[in-house]
Design an enzyme around this catalytic site. Structure first.
Site, PDB file in Angstrom:
ATOM      1  N   HIS A 129      -5.258  -7.990  -5.942  1.00 18.87           N
ATOM      2  CA  HIS A 129      -6.352  -8.812  -5.415  1.00 18.87           C
ATOM      3  C   HIS A 129      -7.665  -8.050  -5.548  1.00 18.87           C
ATOM      4  CE1 HIS A 129      -4.324 -12.048  -2.822  1.00 18.87           C
ATOM      5  NE2 HIS A 129      -3.392 -11.525  -3.582  1.00 18.87           N
TER       6      HIS A 129
ATOM      7  N   TYR B 213     -12.446 -14.312   5.442  1.00 17.86           N
ATOM      8  CA  TYR B 213     -12.883 -13.976   6.797  1.00 17.86           C
ATOM      9  C   TYR B 213     -13.789 -15.109   7.268  1.00 17.86           C
ATOM     10  CZ  TYR B 213     -11.423  -9.275   5.375  1.00 17.86           C
ATOM     11  OH  TYR B 213     -10.706  -8.200   4.917  1.00 17.86           O
TER      12      TYR B 213
ATOM     13  N   PRO C 125      -6.736  -2.966  12.849  1.00 18.38           N
ATOM     14  CA  PRO C 125      -6.386  -3.548  11.543  1.00 18.38           C
ATOM     15  C   PRO C 125      -7.540  -4.293  10.868  1.00 18.38           C
ATOM     16  CG  PRO C 125      -5.330  -4.776  13.324  1.00 18.38           C
ATOM     17  CD  PRO C 125      -6.075  -3.651  13.973  1.00 18.38           C
TER      18      PRO C 125
ATOM     19  N   LYS D 190      -6.427  -0.481   6.956  1.00 21.42           N
ATOM     20  CA  LYS D 190      -6.421   0.905   6.476  1.00 21.42           C
ATOM     21  C   LYS D 190      -5.208   1.724   6.932  1.00 21.42           C
ATOM     22  CE  LYS D 190     -10.482   1.159   4.429  1.00 21.42           C
ATOM     23  NZ  LYS D 190     -10.458   0.966   3.000  1.00 21.42           N
TER      24      LYS D 190
ATOM     25  N   TYR E 190     -13.926  -0.712   1.255  1.00 23.04           N
ATOM     26  CA  TYR E 190     -12.875  -1.695   1.510  1.00 23.04           C
ATOM     27  C   TYR E 190     -11.569  -1.304   0.804  1.00 23.04           C
ATOM     28  CZ  TYR E 190     -11.145  -6.549   2.098  1.00 23.04           C
ATOM     29  OH  TYR E 190     -10.448  -7.680   2.443  1.00 23.04           O
TER      30      TYR E 190
HETATM   31  P1  RFL Z   1       4.950   3.358  11.977  1.00 20.46           P
HETATM   32  O1  RFL Z   1       5.021   2.342  10.872  1.00 20.46           O
HETATM   33  O2  RFL Z   1       4.601   2.894  13.340  1.00 20.46           O
HETATM   34  O3  RFL Z   1       6.349   4.126  11.995  1.00 20.46           O
HETATM   35  C1  RFL Z   1       6.688   5.017  13.022  1.00 20.46           C
HETATM   36  C2  RFL Z   1       8.191   5.075  13.111  1.00 20.46           C
HETATM   37  O4  RFL Z   1       8.554   6.058  14.089  1.00 20.46           O
HETATM   38  C3  RFL Z   1       9.628   5.552  14.886  1.00 20.46           C
HETATM   39  N1  RFL Z   1       9.608   6.260  16.187  1.00 20.46           N
HETATM   40  C4  RFL Z   1      10.505   7.206  16.543  1.00 20.46           C
HETATM   41  N2  RFL Z   1      11.572   7.717  15.909  1.00 20.46           N
HETATM   42  C5  RFL Z   1      12.285   8.692  16.538  1.00 20.46           C
HETATM   43  N3  RFL Z   1      11.976   9.152  17.794  1.00 20.46           N
HETATM   44  C6  RFL Z   1      10.905   8.659  18.468  1.00 20.46           C
HETATM   45  N4  RFL Z   1      10.600   9.120  19.697  1.00 20.46           N
HETATM   46  C7  RFL Z   1      10.117   7.636  17.843  1.00 20.46           C
HETATM   47  N5  RFL Z   1       9.016   6.929  18.212  1.00 20.46           N
HETATM   48  C8  RFL Z   1       8.733   6.107  17.202  1.00 20.46           C
HETATM   49  C9  RFL Z   1       9.345   4.064  14.982  1.00 20.46           C
HETATM   50  O5  RFL Z   1      10.516   3.333  15.302  1.00 20.46           O
HETATM   51  C10 RFL Z   1       8.799   3.754  13.576  1.00 20.46           C
HETATM   52  O6  RFL Z   1       9.831   3.377  12.692  1.00 20.46           O
HETATM   53  O7  RFL Z   1       3.885   4.514  11.626  1.00 20.46           O
HETATM   54  P2  RFL Z   1       3.407   5.110  10.215  1.00 20.46           P
HETATM   55  O8  RFL Z   1       4.560   5.496   9.359  1.00 20.46           O
HETATM   56  O9  RFL Z   1       2.361   6.093  10.540  1.00 20.46           O
HETATM   57  O10 RFL Z   1       2.716   3.857   9.449  1.00 20.46           O
HETATM   58  C11 RFL Z   1       1.572   3.244   9.963  1.00 20.46           C
HETATM   59  C12 RFL Z   1       1.529   1.773   9.540  1.00 20.46           C
HETATM   60  O11 RFL Z   1       2.733   1.141   9.891  1.00 20.46           O
HETATM   61  C13 RFL Z   1       0.325   1.050  10.182  1.00 20.46           C
HETATM   62  O12 RFL Z   1      -0.818   1.868  10.139  1.00 20.46           O
HETATM   63  C14 RFL Z   1      -0.018  -0.256   9.444  1.00 20.46           C
HETATM   64  O13 RFL Z   1       1.011  -1.190   9.603  1.00 20.46           O
HETATM   65  C15 RFL Z   1      -1.349  -0.829   9.956  1.00 20.46           C
HETATM   66  N6  RFL Z   1      -1.641  -2.151   9.379  1.00 20.46           N
HETATM   67  C16 RFL Z   1      -2.127  -2.264   8.097  1.00 20.46           C
HETATM   68  N7  RFL Z   1      -2.338  -1.147   7.343  1.00 20.46           N
HETATM   69  C17 RFL Z   1      -2.754  -1.261   6.059  1.00 20.46           C
HETATM   70  O14 RFL Z   1      -2.951  -0.213   5.402  1.00 20.46           O
HETATM   71  N8  RFL Z   1      -2.959  -2.477   5.449  1.00 20.46           N
HETATM   72  C18 RFL Z   1      -2.751  -3.660   6.130  1.00 20.46           C
HETATM   73  O15 RFL Z   1      -2.881  -4.739   5.548  1.00 20.46           O
HETATM   74  C19 RFL Z   1      -2.345  -3.580   7.517  1.00 20.46           C
HETATM   75  N9  RFL Z   1      -2.115  -4.693   8.251  1.00 20.46           N
HETATM   76  C20 RFL Z   1      -1.400  -3.308  10.146  1.00 20.46           C
HETATM   77  C21 RFL Z   1      -1.658  -4.564   9.553  1.00 20.46           C
HETATM   78  C22 RFL Z   1      -0.934  -3.241  11.468  1.00 20.46           C
HETATM   79  C23 RFL Z   1      -0.721  -4.387  12.201  1.00 20.46           C
HETATM   80  N10 RFL Z   1      -0.264  -4.257  13.532  1.00 20.46           N
HETATM   81  C24 RFL Z   1       0.952  -4.822  13.982  1.00 20.46           C
HETATM   82  C25 RFL Z   1      -0.923  -3.325  14.377  1.00 20.46           C
HETATM   83  C26 RFL Z   1      -1.439  -5.732  10.280  1.00 20.46           C
HETATM   84  C27 RFL Z   1      -0.985  -5.649  11.626  1.00 20.46           C
HETATM   85  C28 RFL Z   1      -0.792  -6.932  12.388  1.00 20.46           C
END
Ligand code: RFL
Length: 386
Positions: A74, A199, A291, A295, A383
């Site tokens: 995109h 947006y 979000p 990022k 972006y």
């Molecule tokens: P995660 O994905 O939260 O993974 C952490 C993992 O650690 C586990 N955990 C444990 N395991 C063992 N012992 C413990 N005590 C533990 N505590 C936790 C958890 O079960 C989990 O599996 O962190 P990580 O790897 O740093 O990744 C971060 C991303 O997931 C997050 O930043 C993104 O999803 C944010 N985000 C977006 N980021 C983008 O770059 N592009 C996007 O389009 C985007 N859209 C979004 C998003 C986040 C969203 N939400 C729900 C906040 C859209 C949404 C709606």
């Protein structure tokens, strides 16, 4: 007796799995402990928009086959408000980069499979309960109740913003902001309604549209703080989206069942030293980012690559300079993403008549983006890039 490994990774999200894969590619012994089950981790639908650096890392290290096969690129986004709609071809602005859209749950599934194929050890259903950053050891509890300890040379805290590793960091070392804004994040089993991320700025609040796949679309609706997801029926969601997306003017939305609805509070924080003893924080554990500019997963992948290279130097060549520089290398990039994400929050939200000054600033910011090539280049560079 405690288990031993070279690098103990807490958490199997994008950060932990990219790090684990890169270390395994260099032949380093790793163990990932993950609280959730494999099914839970592989079903967590969150991010979708991968920036140019993330696509490069995944491709360069042999982790991008699924993304290259099934992802889509995109390079356009659109803004709507009371003055109409305009589109930015951000792939022709700034550094000329584009996004690859590939749902996070698909990426995580690919990364788990590849990590196991590379001989990595990964235990699901294991919660880390205590972290000692100085001795690089953790205590854990399995879902069945058994407890144990792992001693490692290094710990990677990839357990997200509510994980246990960042709690091993002293409290004053955190810098946080609650933006006082909430979104209802919706996933709908409905094809995207527009060719671009859109947006919509409206006096009733922000609304966003983002493709996830040809069959699934993510929508966001700004909702009053404290609102509950269960008060938003499918019908109410589609009605509100139609108003804010001005479908009377721009065409109807393609509707389908809502498969996920959850409230996301826009909050941000940065842990101001990413290293404590032999613990290194990565991804959301290092910095939670709202979000608004998509990022979070991109920062996770960026830091995982930096840390992997530093750990390989430390473990293979006895050279700890990369580890010493880890915080210094990542923090400016994290803050740059935070700054842009904050800029986006200002662009997308206003309190209308309740705060006319802020409202006029918001309209002016959008006007600049509509009319000025310099503002468009700034937007495009931030972006897609980090
Ligand atoms: P995660 O994905 O939260 O993974 C952490 C993992 O650690 C586990 N955990 C444990 N395991 C063992 N012992 C413990 N005590 C533990 N505590 C936790 C958890 O079960 C989990 O599996 O962190 P990580 O790897 O740093 O990744 C971060 C991303 O997931 C997050 O930043 C993104 O999803 C944010 N985000 C977006 N980021 C983008 O770059 N592009 C996007 O389009 C985007 N859209 C979004 C998003 C986040 C969203 N939400 C729900 C906040 C859209 C949404 C709606």
């Amino acid at each position: 007796m405690a288990d031993r490994t070279s690098v103990l990774i807490a958490g199997a999200g994008p950060a932990g799995l990219v790090l684990g894969n890169l270390l395994r590619a260099a032949g380093i012994e790793t163990l990932i402990l993950e609280r959730g089950t494999r099914e839970q981790v592989q079903a967590r639908a969150r991010a979708g928009f991968l920036g140019a650096n993330s696509a490069r890392v995944l491709t360069e290290y042999g982790l991008g086959a699924g993304m290259l096969r099934d992802g889509s690129t995109h390079g356009t986004c659109a803004f709507r408000d009371e003055d109409g709609e305009f589109t930015l071809r951000y792939d022709r602005l700034g550094r000329g980069e584009q996004h690859t859209v590939y749902p996070q749950q698909r990426l995580v599934s690919d990364l788990v499979a590849e990590y196991l194929a590379r001989g990595g050890e990964l235990r699901f259903g294991v919660t880390i309960t205590d972290v000692d950053a100085d001795t690089a050891s953790v205590r854990y509890r399995e879902d069945q109740g058994r407890t144990g300890q792992v001693d490692a040379r290094f710990l990677a805290g990839c357990d997200g913003s509510n994980g246990v590793t960042r709690q091993a960091v002293p409290a004053p070392a955190r810098c946080a902001r609650d933006h006082g804004i909430s979104w209802l994040a919706v996933l709908a089993e409905a094809p995207p309604s527009m060719p671009a991320v859109t947006y919509a700025l409206h006096e009733r609040g922000f609304a966003g549209h983002m493709a996830r796949s040809p069959q699934v679309t993510r929508y966001y609706l700004q909702v009053p703080p404290g609102d509950e997801a269960k008060s938003w029926s499918d019908e109410r969601i589609w009605t509100e989206l139609a108003v804010r997306m001005r479908t009377g003017e721009f065409g109807a939305l393609r509707q389908g069942p809502v498969t996920e609805r959850r409230i996301v509070r826009l909050r941000s924080d940065v842990v101001d030293t990413l290293r404590h003893g032999r613990l290194f924080l990565v991804g959301d554990a290092a910095s939670l980012i709202s979000p608004s500019a998509a990022k979070g997963a991109n920062l996770a992948i960026m830091a995982a690559e930096v840390l992997a290279a530093a750990l390989v130097d430390a473990l293979k060549r006895d050279d700890e300079r990369g580890l010493a520089a880890y915080s210094r290398t990542c923090l400016p990039r994290i803050w740059r993403a935070q700054e842009f994400s904050h800029w986006m929050i200002g662009l997308l939200h206003d309190q209308g008549g309740a705060e006319p000054f802020g409202s006029a600033l918001r309209r002016t910011r959008l006007g600049n983006l509509r009319e000025s090539r310099a503002h468009q280049d700034f937007f495009a560079e931030n972006y897609v890039g980090i």
